[in-house]
Design an enzyme around this catalytic site. Structure first.
Site, PDB file in Angstrom:
ATOM      1  CG  HIS A 115      -2.564   0.336   1.110  1.00 55.73           C
ATOM      2  ND1 HIS A 115      -2.930   1.520   1.215  1.00 55.73           N
ATOM      3  CD2 HIS A 115      -3.437  -0.231   0.175  1.00 55.73           C
ATOM      4  CE1 HIS A 115      -4.516   1.524   0.900  1.00 55.73           C
ATOM      5  NE2 HIS A 115      -4.457   0.563   0.216  1.00 55.73           N
ATOM      6  CG  HIS A 121      -7.128  -1.399  -6.997  1.00 57.50           C
ATOM      7  ND1 HIS A 121      -7.852   0.009  -6.967  1.00 57.50           N
ATOM      8  CD2 HIS A 121      -7.038  -1.284  -6.326  1.00 57.50           C
ATOM      9  CE1 HIS A 121      -7.929   0.251  -5.703  1.00 57.50           C
ATOM     10  NE2 HIS A 121      -6.975  -0.550  -4.986  1.00 57.50           N
TER      11      HIS A 121
END
Lengths: 329, 431
Positions: B235, B335
């Site tokens: 992340h 994603h």
């Protein structure tokens, strides 16, 4: 490639993937060979027919390609693209798009997200300067002119004078010069502003080719010897190309469309090379209206109508041209 | 409206005359609609609507849904431009694009994409990218419905009629949760998961922190076994210095990928991490347009490109990033952590992408409240896998029907900031 990824790929590659069948499945294929090109015809279970064209191939090459795709749905043209290779892929791809357009009841460029333009700039080959006036009269405003090292600048000046304003030229080296000779030619024509210098040398050593672009600003066209998208990617990465010249006889519309997507990120134009018949020209026109970075299409006289330098786009479903079998011009 | 456009065209034509220095820019608002009369369809865009939808009143990531209506009876399209933490900005941006679209032909999706992107002049960051994404998806939905084909067939797919392989998030609070997740995965046929690393990371990290991060990943592998693929999302919480250590330490765990090992702006920084390990690197969710993926792909930094259909520029741009990646032998694993419309749209691109690897959805093995709402809206369990795959829709377009009234229970609660986290000394941390 990292080992985990490679292992996964190999695992997946070993499993056969099923495919759907239905009324749009390809059930029948036929191939004609003419001296200049091959034509293929595919038919679906529902009876729809599509045509495609490529460089001359043997019946055996067609049969082998057809066997790999028989039963698959015509709309799975991107999957079929990855199954086939060689010129037959180009012909079958166009035939599948022709059928898919007919299924969707739209011209191919609408199927693919276009039109991005309402007409396509046209270019004719000028083998003999004496043909210039006649071709201008037919509506052409751009010409590809074969040259050699000695005559390039003089030939271009003569033609520019004879043609007058509004007519432009691509000088075609035919991949016959060395990079060094090509660089000399590029320098000689730099201030005469041809549209670009096409196939100035063979694509043997890209580092050597980059001499031409390092030393001159004459735009360069490359690609008619390329058969894979990744070859265009390499030319773009090495910054040696200003105009992508994939040959419609050896690369499919869908493959060229992918090369165009890469070229877009380098702000680079696509000008499909075409010496084929009406089917290849029509395929080129649909491609032109499906991609944003099209510049010009080679349109052999007689394969489409040219007016004021541009060809009109077909508007009927699929390829949108009338085809008389056997009459392969 | 038509009248104003027509006059605009006349004005543009007459303004062509004198211009020495590029100062006589004439607006050509009408060109789009008028210039394509002979080669376009008869369908015209009549309205562009945009909805902010908050599942909970304080949601920091309201959905942004776009509905495009046409002059054909009942023919409309849905798209999604959800941008977490910036909902109102995207809503405003979609409205800014109305003038680009009304009166024009929705079939010309590539043309509209180019116009929205290029004529925005400053190009597109995430706000413009998400607005274009919502509009682009809605145009593809219309296109599919008009041509009576699901979008994946317009894109030349499907690769596999059984659907597209997906992964859920692990969502384990402790090691004790893992056996049940593993059992549930076996029962449902799930073959892939994604987890993250706990906590926040400073520029340089301590021995204890490094060891605990590596241990947490090892625990996930041990708990889920080697029978499933596991991706680990950093992340962008880690610096290249810290990420390089972690990525190397976890090599024996045979991860499918490590995602966003550092922030996305500096490709060379990420390249440094990628070169130091055999662990595959995945990234791309914050990138807009194929242009911004070019360098990652060209430099061979990324193994798996993860562009997001709600930010990259919709179906058109996700397809193009896939095409770029394919030519370089790079996989695509989009994603998806927003709403069900983008989720459905991404499945269509996946199904027609030869280098597709696996599709994300930010859900777990258990159906949560969000998935229940999606089911209620679309009438089927959207983005729930069957035998490890997301099934392909059969209906034309994106493959669902949706009524505006469905959102009434979930009014827009306004933009709210996403999480803001800080280190022990009060300085700003990545999450």
């Amino acid at each position: 490639m990292p080992t985990a990824l490679l292992a996964r790929r190999l695992r997946l590659a070993s499993q056969p993937v099923p495919f759907a069948t239905g009324p749009n499945s390809i059930t029948e294929g036929r191939h004609w060979r003419t001296p200049r090109f091959s034509v293929v015809r595919l038919r679906t279970q529902s009876g729809l027919v599509g045509y495609g064209e490529c460089a001359p191939i043997d019946q055996g090459a067609f049969d082998a390609g057809f066997a790999l795709i028989k039963g698959r749905e015509a709309t799975s043209f991107e999957v079929i693209r990855t199954i086939l290779s060689g010129p037959v892929e180009a012909a079958i791809n166009t035939a599948l798009l022709d059928i898919s357009g007919k299924i969707a009841k739209v011209p191919i460029y609408q199927l693919l997200g276009g039109p991005t333009r309402n007409k396509a700039r046209a270019m004719a080959t000028l083998d003999d300067p004496k043909q210039l006036a006649a071709l201008q009269k037919q509506g052409y405003r751009a010409f590809r002119v074969p040259i050699n090292q000695a005559n390039a600048a003089a030939r271009l000046k003569e033609l520019q004078q004879a043609a007058g304003d509004g007519i432009d030229f691509v000088l075609d080296g035919g991949a016959k010069l060395t990079p060094g000779q090509a660089s000399t030619v590029a320098a000689a024509i730099e201030r005469l502003h041809p549209l670009w210098f096409d196939e100035p040398c063979p694509l043997a050593n890209i580092r050597a080719v980059s001499k031409i672009t390092d030393e001159n600003v004459t735009p360069l066209g490359f690609g008619r010897s390329c058969t894979k998208t990744l070859e265009f990617q390499e030319l773009l990465r090495e910054q040696v190309v200003d105009v992508l010249r994939p040959d419609l006889a050896t690369m499919s519309v869908c493959s060229i469309r992918r090369a165009a997507a890469i070229a877009e990120t380098y702000y680079t134009a696509v000008a499909p090379f075409n010496t084929g018949g009406r089917i290849a020209t029509a395929a080129g026109l649909h491609l032109a209206a499906a991609i944003p970075n099209f510049y010009v299409l080679d349109i052999p006289p007689g394969t489409a109508t040219v007016k004021d330098g541009f060809a009109a786009l077909p508007t009927a479903p699929g390829l949108g041209i009338e085809i008389k079998e056997g009459d392969w011009a | 409206m038509e009248r104003r456009f027509f006059l605009g065209a006349a004005g543009a034509a007459s303004a062509k005359a004198a211009d020495l220095c590029g100062c006589a820019l004439a607006p050509q608002a009408a060109l789009g609609a008028e210039a394509f009369a002979s080669v376009g369809s008869r369908i015209k865009i009549t309205n562009v609507k945009v909805f902010g939808v908050s599942l909970t009143p304080d949601s920091d990531r309201p959905y942004v849904f776009v509905k495009i209506e046409t002059n054909q009876d009942g023919l409309h399209g849905w798209g999604e431009g959800t941008l977490e933490g910036k909902a109102a900005a995207v809503i405003a941006c979609v409205q800014d694009f109305k003038d680009f679209l009304i009166g024009s032909d929705p079939m010309q999706v590539e043309h509209h994409w180019q116009s929205m992107y290029v004529h925005s002049f400053y190009r597109a960051g995430p706000v413009i990218g998400s607005a274009i994404s919502g509009i682009d998806q809605a145009l593809w939905d219309i296109r599919g419905k008009a041509m009576n084909l699901p979008v994946y067939k317009l894109l030349g797919g499907p690769n596999d009629p059984r659907g597209v392989r997906g992964y859920y998030h692990i969502r384990a609070r402790s090691k004790a949760d893992l056996p049940r997740i593993r059992e549930e995965a076996e029962r449902q046929g799930i073959t892939c998961f994604k987890g993250g690393i706990p906590g926040y990371y400073e520029w340089i990290e301590t021995n204890a922190k490094i060891r605990s991060a590596v241990q947490s990943i090892a625990d996930l592998r041990e708990g889920l076994g080697y029978g499933v693929d596991i991706g680990i999302d950093f992340h962008a919480k880690t610096s290249p210095a810290v990420a390089s250590i972690l990525v190397k330490e976890v090599e024996p765990l045979k991860l499918l990928f490590v995602e966003e090992p550092c922030p996305p702006e500096n490709v060379k920084a990420m390249q440094r991490i990628a070169r130091r390990s055999t662990t595959p690197i995945a990234t791309g969710e914050r990138l807009v347009a194929a242009y911004n993926c070019r360098e990652l792909i060209e430099m061979g930094v990324v193994d798996i490109i993860q562009t997001d259909i709600n930010h990259v520029g919709g179906i058109t741009a996700l397809w193009k990033t896939g095409a770029l990646a394919e030519a370089s032998g790079i996989s695509m694993a989009p994603h998806a952590c927003e709403g069900p419309i983008g989720g459905m749209a991404t499945i269509h691109v996946d199904a027609a992408t030869p280098n597709f690897l696996v599709q994300e959805i930010c859900s777990g093995v258990d159906v949560g409240p969000q998935e229940k709402v999606w089911h209620e809206w679309l009438g089927f369990p959207a983005m729930r896998m069957v035998n490890g795959r997301f099934p392909l829709p059969e209906k034309p377009g994106l493959g669902f029907e949706l009524k505006e009234e469905a959102f009434k229970k979930y009014p827009f609660g306004g933009t709210r900031p996403m999480a803001r986290v800080f280190h022990e000394d009060g300085s700003v941390a990545e999450w």
